[in-house]
Design a protein around this motif. Sequence first.
Motif, PDB file in Angstrom:
ATOM      1  N   PRO A  30       0.834  -1.214   0.000  1.00 53.35           N
ATOM      2  CA  PRO A  30       0.000   0.000   0.000  1.00 53.35           C
ATOM      3  C   PRO A  30       0.861   1.255   0.000  1.00 53.35           C
ATOM      4  N   GLN A  81       8.244  -3.721   9.562  1.00 56.32           N
ATOM      5  CA  GLN A  81       8.354  -5.025   8.877  1.00 56.32           C
ATOM      6  C   GLN A  81       9.702  -5.157   8.181  1.00 56.32           C
ATOM      7  N   MET A  84       9.882  -5.278   4.226  1.00 55.41           N
ATOM      8  CA  MET A  84       9.673  -3.944   3.633  1.00 55.41           C
ATOM      9  C   MET A  84      10.924  -3.089   3.831  1.00 55.41           C
ATOM     10  N   ASP A 107       9.287  -0.495  15.803  1.00 50.63           N
ATOM     11  CA  ASP A 107       7.881  -0.153  15.977  1.00 50.63           C
ATOM     12  C   ASP A 107       7.789   1.324  16.371  1.00 50.63           C
ATOM     13  N   LYS A 109       5.512   2.913  17.501  1.00 56.13           N
ATOM     14  CA  LYS A 109       4.705   3.177  18.716  1.00 56.13           C
ATOM     15  C   LYS A 109       5.621   3.318  19.933  1.00 56.13           C
ATOM     16  N   ALA A 127       1.196   5.002   8.737  1.00 54.74           N
ATOM     17  CA  ALA A 127       1.438   3.624   9.208  1.00 54.74           C
ATOM     18  C   ALA A 127       0.105   2.991   9.605  1.00 54.74           C
TER      19      ALA A 127
HETATM   20  C1  LIG Z   1       0.673   2.555   3.962  1.00 52.20           C
HETATM   21  S1  LIG Z   1       2.190   1.763   4.189  1.00 52.20           S
HETATM   22  C2  LIG Z   1       3.335   3.071   3.974  1.00 52.20           C
HETATM   23  C3  LIG Z   1       3.426   3.518   2.571  1.00 52.20           C
HETATM   24  C4  LIG Z   1       4.548   4.499   2.273  1.00 52.20           C
HETATM   25  N1  LIG Z   1       4.500   5.633   3.171  1.00 52.20           N
HETATM   26  C5  LIG Z   1       4.414   4.973   0.848  1.00 52.20           C
HETATM   27  O1  LIG Z   1       3.467   5.726   0.559  1.00 52.20           O
HETATM   28  O2  LIG Z   1       5.241   4.586   0.025  1.00 52.20           O
HETATM   29  C6  LIG Z   1       2.213   1.550   5.928  1.00 52.20           C
HETATM   30  C7  LIG Z   1       3.513   0.932   6.438  1.00 52.20           C
HETATM   31  O3  LIG Z   1       3.571   1.198   7.840  1.00 52.20           O
HETATM   32  C8  LIG Z   1       4.147   0.101   8.480  1.00 52.20           C
HETATM   33  N2  LIG Z   1       3.743   0.156   9.889  1.00 52.20           N
HETATM   34  C9  LIG Z   1       2.517  -0.116  10.402  1.00 52.20           C
HETATM   35  N3  LIG Z   1       2.528   0.067  11.743  1.00 52.20           N
HETATM   36  C10 LIG Z   1       3.783   0.472  12.056  1.00 52.20           C
HETATM   37  C11 LIG Z   1       4.411   0.799  13.275  1.00 52.20           C
HETATM   38  N4  LIG Z   1       3.741   0.758  14.440  1.00 52.20           N
HETATM   39  N5  LIG Z   1       5.712   1.168  13.248  1.00 52.20           N
HETATM   40  C12 LIG Z   1       6.394   1.218  12.071  1.00 52.20           C
HETATM   41  N6  LIG Z   1       5.852   0.898  10.888  1.00 52.20           N
HETATM   42  C13 LIG Z   1       4.565   0.535  10.874  1.00 52.20           C
HETATM   43  C14 LIG Z   1       3.605  -1.102   7.723  1.00 52.20           C
HETATM   44  O4  LIG Z   1       4.425  -2.228   7.908  1.00 52.20           O
HETATM   45  C15 LIG Z   1       3.574  -0.583   6.286  1.00 52.20           C
HETATM   46  O5  LIG Z   1       4.751  -0.950   5.591  1.00 52.20           O
END
Ligand SMILES: C[S@@+](CC[C@H](N)C(=O)[O-])C[C@H]1O[C@@H](n2cnc3c(N)ncnc32)[C@H](O)[C@@H]1O
Length: 206
Positions: A30, A81, A84, A107, A109, A127
């Motif tokens: 995404p 992840q 990624m 993370d 958070k 995220a």
């Molecule tokens: C929508 S995608 C990011 C897309 C990116 N910004 C782009 O537009 O190219 C969301 C990403 O946030 C990561 N993510 C979700 N929760 C997270 C967290 N608590 N800490 C770090 N990364 C997180 C997911 O693994 C995912 O790869």
Amino acid sequence: MNIEQYVKDLNAVHELYPEIYSYAMEHHVPIIDGDALSVLKHLIKMSGARKYLEIGTAIGYSGLHLLSVFDDSHLITIEKQSEMFDIARQNFEKYKVEDRVEAYLDDAKTLDLSIDEQSLDLLFIDASKGNNQHFFDKYSPYVKENGLIIVDNILLRGLIADDNIENRNKRKMKEKVASFNQNMSNSSYATSFLPIGDGLLVISKS
Ligand SMILES: C[S@@+](CC[C@H](N)C(=O)[O-])C[C@H]1O[C@@H](n2cnc3c(N)ncnc32)[C@H](O)[C@@H]1O
């Protein structure tokens, strides 16, 4: 004619990172919608922002675009992840911006980011959507006065306006995003809720 497609076509510009875009499409990563990205880059250009913090790197697509606006900009980006993260690192190297990127596999958070308060020009939150409030509370103090905070996917692909969501997790996520959106609307910050892409929230920290 579909009006959304009409606007998308007008906004469509030459893609700077076609292989990364194609990879994202093929592997269902995404990434930010083109329309929202165009506004984000425009805001960067107008504001002269050079120091960015991105929550949610994915494969580095939006990060590369942010860095493409100004050659002397710098990106801190956080991804939890590892698959990624590894691809993002390769992409930053491929486009020779690795010296301008501080990438954290962690993370967001809980990460203890050791940067000064009010040292960033832009915070881009993209995220886990249910944590938008947490990310805002944790990271907005790092943004300078008059800096920008931008949050993507505030409309949850239409779910935000659905009052009959059966899936419990989806319903909880919607409630959290709706609550965050409302808090921002009620706050003293200058906010613009834009129905662009999947919904972009622009907050001026002033
Ligand atoms: C929508 S995608 C990011 C897309 C990116 N910004 C782009 O537009 O190219 C969301 C990403 O946030 C990561 N993510 C979700 N929760 C997270 C967290 N608590 N800490 C770090 N990364 C997180 C997911 O693994 C995912 O790869």
